[in-house]
Design a protein around this motif. Structure first.
Motif, PDB file in Angstrom:
ATOM      1  N   THR A  47       0.828  -1.198   0.000  1.00  0.00           N
ATOM      2  CA  THR A  47       0.000   0.000   0.000  1.00  0.00           C
ATOM      3  C   THR A  47       0.863   1.249   0.000  1.00  0.00           C
ATOM      4  OG1 THR A  47      -1.570  -1.221   1.382  1.00  0.00           O
ATOM      5  CG2 THR A  47      -1.975   1.098   1.091  1.00  0.00           C
ATOM      6  N   GLU A  48       0.432   2.279  -0.700  1.00  0.00           N
ATOM      7  CA  GLU A  48       1.142   3.545  -0.739  1.00  0.00           C
ATOM      8  C   GLU A  48       0.285   4.603  -0.038  1.00  0.00           C
ATOM      9  OE1 GLU A  48       4.055   3.665  -2.207  1.00  0.00           O
ATOM     10  OE2 GLU A  48       4.085   1.945  -3.541  1.00  0.00           O
ATOM     11  N   VAL A  49       0.857   5.310   0.984  1.00  0.00           N
ATOM     12  CA  VAL A  49       0.104   6.355   1.678  1.00  0.00           C
ATOM     13  C   VAL A  49       0.976   7.595   1.836  1.00  0.00           C
ATOM     14  CG1 VAL A  49      -1.174   6.993   3.758  1.00  0.00           C
ATOM     15  CG2 VAL A  49      -1.192   4.630   2.945  1.00  0.00           C
ATOM     16  N   PHE A  50       0.514   8.725   1.391  1.00  0.00           N
ATOM     17  CA  PHE A  50       1.265   9.980   1.416  1.00  0.00           C
ATOM     18  C   PHE A  50       0.685  10.893   2.480  1.00  0.00           C
ATOM     19  CE2 PHE A  50       1.714  14.315  -0.372  1.00  0.00           C
ATOM     20  CZ  PHE A  50       3.089  14.385  -0.347  1.00  0.00           C
ATOM     21  N   ALA A  51       1.520  11.405   3.394  1.00  0.00           N
ATOM     22  CA  ALA A  51       0.980  12.224   4.479  1.00  0.00           C
ATOM     23  C   ALA A  51       1.976  13.267   4.931  1.00  0.00           C
ATOM     24  CB  ALA A  51       0.583  11.342   5.646  1.00  0.00           C
ATOM     25  N   PHE A  52       1.478  14.394   5.401  1.00  0.00           N
ATOM     26  CA  PHE A  52       2.300  15.441   5.986  1.00  0.00           C
ATOM     27  C   PHE A  52       2.145  15.385   7.495  1.00  0.00           C
ATOM     28  CE2 PHE A  52       1.297  16.775   1.757  1.00  0.00           C
ATOM     29  CZ  PHE A  52       2.456  17.386   1.296  1.00  0.00           C
ATOM     30  N   HIS A  53       3.246  15.235   8.183  1.00  0.00           N
ATOM     31  CA  HIS A  53       3.222  15.076   9.644  1.00  0.00           C
ATOM     32  C   HIS A  53       3.966  16.250  10.250  1.00  0.00           C
ATOM     33  CE1 HIS A  53       3.139  12.845  13.446  1.00  0.00           C
ATOM     34  NE2 HIS A  53       4.419  13.132  13.585  1.00  0.00           N
ATOM     35  N   ARG A  54       3.245  17.216  10.807  1.00  0.00           N
ATOM     36  CA  ARG A  54       3.870  18.472  11.199  1.00  0.00           C
ATOM     37  C   ARG A  54       3.931  18.697  12.704  1.00  0.00           C
ATOM     38  NH1 ARG A  54       4.762  21.723   6.903  1.00  0.00           N
ATOM     39  NH2 ARG A  54       3.707  21.207   4.967  1.00  0.00           N
ATOM     40  N   LYS A  66      -0.092  -1.324   7.296  1.00  0.00           N
ATOM     41  CA  LYS A  66      -0.695  -0.817   6.064  1.00  0.00           C
ATOM     42  C   LYS A  66       0.146   0.289   5.437  1.00  0.00           C
ATOM     43  CE  LYS A  66      -5.385  -1.907   7.603  1.00  0.00           C
ATOM     44  NZ  LYS A  66      -6.735  -1.382   7.925  1.00  0.00           N
ATOM     45  N   ILE A  67       1.307   0.533   5.984  1.00  0.00           N
ATOM     46  CA  ILE A  67       2.171   1.608   5.503  1.00  0.00           C
ATOM     47  C   ILE A  67       3.395   1.008   4.827  1.00  0.00           C
ATOM     48  CG2 ILE A  67       3.586   3.572   6.232  1.00  0.00           C
ATOM     49  CD1 ILE A  67       1.763   3.896   8.640  1.00  0.00           C
ATOM     50  N   THR A  68       3.881   1.678   3.791  1.00  0.00           N
ATOM     51  CA  THR A  68       5.123   1.216   3.165  1.00  0.00           C
ATOM     52  C   THR A  68       6.215   2.271   3.166  1.00  0.00           C
ATOM     53  OG1 THR A  68       4.416   1.904   0.959  1.00  0.00           O
ATOM     54  CG2 THR A  68       3.902  -0.364   1.618  1.00  0.00           C
ATOM     55  N   THR A  69       5.845   3.557   3.097  1.00  0.00           N
ATOM     56  CA  THR A  69       6.864   4.605   3.026  1.00  0.00           C
ATOM     57  C   THR A  69       6.430   5.823   3.819  1.00  0.00           C
ATOM     58  OG1 THR A  69       7.510   3.889   0.807  1.00  0.00           O
ATOM     59  CG2 THR A  69       8.241   6.062   1.493  1.00  0.00           C
ATOM     60  N   ILE A  70       7.345   6.399   4.560  1.00  0.00           N
ATOM     61  CA  ILE A  70       7.088   7.628   5.304  1.00  0.00           C
ATOM     62  C   ILE A  70       8.105   8.669   4.860  1.00  0.00           C
ATOM     63  CG2 ILE A  70       7.134   8.717   7.566  1.00  0.00           C
ATOM     64  CD1 ILE A  70       6.167   6.141   8.762  1.00  0.00           C
ATOM     65  N   VAL A  71       7.611   9.822   4.439  1.00  0.00           N
ATOM     66  CA  VAL A  71       8.495  10.914   4.039  1.00  0.00           C
ATOM     67  C   VAL A  71       8.776  11.781   5.252  1.00  0.00           C
ATOM     68  CG1 VAL A  71       8.812  12.904   2.533  1.00  0.00           C
ATOM     69  CG2 VAL A  71       7.560  10.909   1.716  1.00  0.00           C
ATOM     70  N   VAL A  72      10.044  12.062   5.506  1.00  0.00           N
ATOM     71  CA  VAL A  72      10.436  12.899   6.638  1.00  0.00           C
ATOM     72  C   VAL A  72      11.258  14.070   6.127  1.00  0.00           C
ATOM     73  CG1 VAL A  72      10.396  10.971   8.255  1.00  0.00           C
ATOM     74  CG2 VAL A  72      12.517  11.542   7.070  1.00  0.00           C
ATOM     75  N   SER A  73      11.274  15.147   6.891  1.00  0.00           N
ATOM     76  CA  SER A  73      12.024  16.338   6.482  1.00  0.00           C
ATOM     77  C   SER A  73      13.426  16.382   7.078  1.00  0.00           C
ATOM     78  CB  SER A  73      11.260  17.603   6.887  1.00  0.00           C
ATOM     79  OG  SER A  73      10.099  17.738   6.105  1.00  0.00           O
ATOM     80  N   GLY A  74      13.750  15.411   7.893  1.00  0.00           N
ATOM     81  CA  GLY A  74      15.073  15.380   8.488  1.00  0.00           C
ATOM     82  C   GLY A  74      15.234  14.154   9.362  1.00  0.00           C
ATOM     83  N   ALA A  75      16.047  14.295  10.382  1.00  0.00           N
ATOM     84  CA  ALA A  75      16.325  13.175  11.275  1.00  0.00           C
ATOM     85  C   ALA A  75      15.106  12.846  12.124  1.00  0.00           C
ATOM     86  CB  ALA A  75      17.511  13.511  12.170  1.00  0.00           C
ATOM     87  N   ASN A  88       9.156  -2.961   7.793  1.00  0.00           N
ATOM     88  CA  ASN A  88       9.589  -2.767   6.412  1.00  0.00           C
ATOM     89  C   ASN A  88       9.016  -1.492   5.805  1.00  0.00           C
ATOM     90  OD1 ASN A  88      11.413  -4.855   5.771  1.00  0.00           O
ATOM     91  ND2 ASN A  88       9.729  -6.319   5.584  1.00  0.00           N
ATOM     92  N   VAL A  89       8.857  -0.475   6.629  1.00  0.00           N
ATOM     93  CA  VAL A  89       8.364   0.822   6.169  1.00  0.00           C
ATOM     94  C   VAL A  89       9.562   1.701   5.822  1.00  0.00           C
ATOM     95  CG1 VAL A  89       7.127   2.916   6.815  1.00  0.00           C
ATOM     96  CG2 VAL A  89       6.261   0.688   7.524  1.00  0.00           C
ATOM     97  N   ARG A  90       9.597   2.181   4.592  1.00  0.00           N
ATOM     98  CA  ARG A  90      10.691   3.048   4.170  1.00  0.00           C
ATOM     99  C   ARG A  90      10.577   4.426   4.811  1.00  0.00           C
ATOM    100  NH1 ARG A  90       8.632   1.198  -0.736  1.00  0.00           N
ATOM    101  NH2 ARG A  90       9.839  -0.460  -1.719  1.00  0.00           N
ATOM    102  N   LEU A  91      11.719   5.031   5.087  1.00  0.00           N
ATOM    103  CA  LEU A  91      11.796   6.427   5.503  1.00  0.00           C
ATOM    104  C   LEU A  91      12.477   7.189   4.378  1.00  0.00           C
ATOM    105  CD1 LEU A  91      12.818   6.016   9.247  1.00  0.00           C
ATOM    106  CD2 LEU A  91      10.557   6.494   8.306  1.00  0.00           C
ATOM    107  N   VAL A  92      11.752   8.173   3.831  1.00  0.00           N
ATOM    108  CA  VAL A  92      12.187   8.876   2.631  1.00  0.00           C
ATOM    109  C   VAL A  92      12.327  10.363   2.929  1.00  0.00           C
ATOM    110  CG1 VAL A  92      11.480   9.508   0.292  1.00  0.00           C
ATOM    111  CG2 VAL A  92      11.158   7.170   1.088  1.00  0.00           C
ATOM    112  N   LEU A  93      13.421  10.963   2.478  1.00  0.00           N
ATOM    113  CA  LEU A  93      13.700  12.364   2.760  1.00  0.00           C
ATOM    114  C   LEU A  93      12.949  13.284   1.801  1.00  0.00           C
ATOM    115  CD1 LEU A  93      15.495  14.347   4.443  1.00  0.00           C
ATOM    116  CD2 LEU A  93      17.093  14.273   2.502  1.00  0.00           C
TER     117      LEU A  93
END
Length: 362
Positions: A47-54, A66-75, A88-93
């Motif tokens: 599954t692909e889920v796109f989210a902004f976590h502020r 149910k998550i595969t990738t999480i985009v983060v803005s830094g560490a 197995n959830v990716r962390l993507v910059l």
């Protein structure tokens, strides 16, 4: 449709810079050392889920399976990193690109590559922030720059995921016009802003949904007609809404907004889903439904002023998630993952479960 049958990317934008971060030191902070190894983009995902976590949230309660990738803005915190990789959830910059960087593409991407290595990330998500019209002086130069950046990233970090942010339609509306087809060849995924449609209101300056059902379908279909591989498209859905202050209100005319030179959803105030469902029981109307846009809304009063709130809920999101199968999309994306209350109260758990299940209905 079951979760195991659908490829859904969960990209969670995390703008927090936290202490006790994962760094490029040899010592892995995870109890299982292999959790510090990068997750390959070739891994088959569900599954692909796109989210902004502020802001801080109960991320331990996310539906990690149910998550595969999480985009983060830094560490990120060690615990967050290790938990993500344990599922197995990716962390993507997240990497914002501007026109000012056109002449220094290599140095810009080299800096991002260093960060990906430093934080042991699994890929990069590129977002072009500037507006661009077709035929503009930098139109073709931007395309070359984006493709060159993707190529450099792949050469330095082969096997890691690379995704690109695109507007809801490829038809050059709202001054977001790129040469989408050649760019799509260079990326694993296009994250489509299907939640960000109402930039210019065409039916008068009145409050309405920013993610109309038919516009979402049309926009995604137009990418496919253009030649973009449908399996690269991730449809964004909002876990938020907009609160509009009405200049005039009537049952027939709806919520008329103040006159401006640019009438858009930006006249409303962003409001998370968890706040919307708390406010809904105290509204004047209760939950209403717009058949044209297939979206819920309600009306409330603050003093003597009418307000109208447009948002998406499990019903409207379930309707849009049928596009996954209909259009053979690569996945679905949650924007503002922390817009849902992930605390452990019975009330919060019930509503969070409904939103998660709406991403992939039976």
């Amino acid at each position: 449709m079951r979760w195991r049958r659908v490829s859904v990317l969960t990209l969670v934008i995390n703008t927090l810079w936290m202490q006790n971060i994962v760094t490029d030191k040899d010592d892995c902070k995870c109890k299982i050392q292999t959790l510090c190894e990068p997750i390959s983009s070739s891994r088959v995902v569900q599954t692909e889920v796109f989210a902004f976590h502020r802001e801080p949230s109960n991320w331990e309660e996310y539906h990690w399976s149910k998550i595969t990738t999480i985009v983060v803005s830094g560490a990120v915190e060690d615990d967050f990193y290790c938990l993500a990789h344990s599922y197995n959830v990716r962390l993507v910059l997240k990497a914002d690109l501007t026109m000012r960087q056109l002449t220094m593409t290599e140095s810009w991407m080299s800096t991002k590559i260093v960060l990906v290595r430093t934080y042991k990330m699994d890929g990069i998500y590129i977002n072009v922030r500037d507006k661009l019209n077709k035929g503009a002086q930098n139109y073709h130069e931007l395309t070359r720059m984006v493709i060159k950046s993707a190529s450099l990233f792949r050469s330095e970090l082969p096997g890691r995921q690379i995704s690109f942010s695109v507007p809801w339609t490829p038809n050059c509306k709202n001054e977001r016009c790129f040469d989408f087809l050649p760019i799509s060849y260079a990326f694993d995924l296009f994250i489509v802003h299907s939640y960000n449609i109402l930039n210019d209101m065409q039916d008068g300056c009145v409050a309405m949904s920013s993610s109309s059902y038919h516009d979402v379908l049309t926009g995604l279909s137009d990418y496919i007609k253009l030649g973009v591989d449908s399996r690269k498209l991730v449809m964004g859905v909002p876990w938020f809404g907009f609160d509009y202050t009405c200049k005039r209100f009537s049952q027939a005319g709806g919520c008329e907004l103040k006159n401006t030179t640019r009438c858009s959803y930006q006249l409303g105030i962003w409001i998370p889903y968890k706040t919307i469902i708390q406010r809904l029981p105290r509204s004047l109307t209760g939950r209403l439904w717009n058949d044209d846009r297939c979206t819920p809304y309600f009306v409330y009063m603050d003093g003597k002023t009418y307000h109208q709130v447009w948002y998406d809920d499990p019903e409207s999101i379930s309707m849009r998630s049928t596009f996954l199968k209909k259009l053979k999309l690569g996945g679905i994306g949650v924007v503002k993952l922390n817009g849902v209350d992930h605390s452990r109260t019975a009330w919060a758990t019930l509503h969070a479960e409904e939103m998660w299940n709406a991403l992939c209905p039976p």
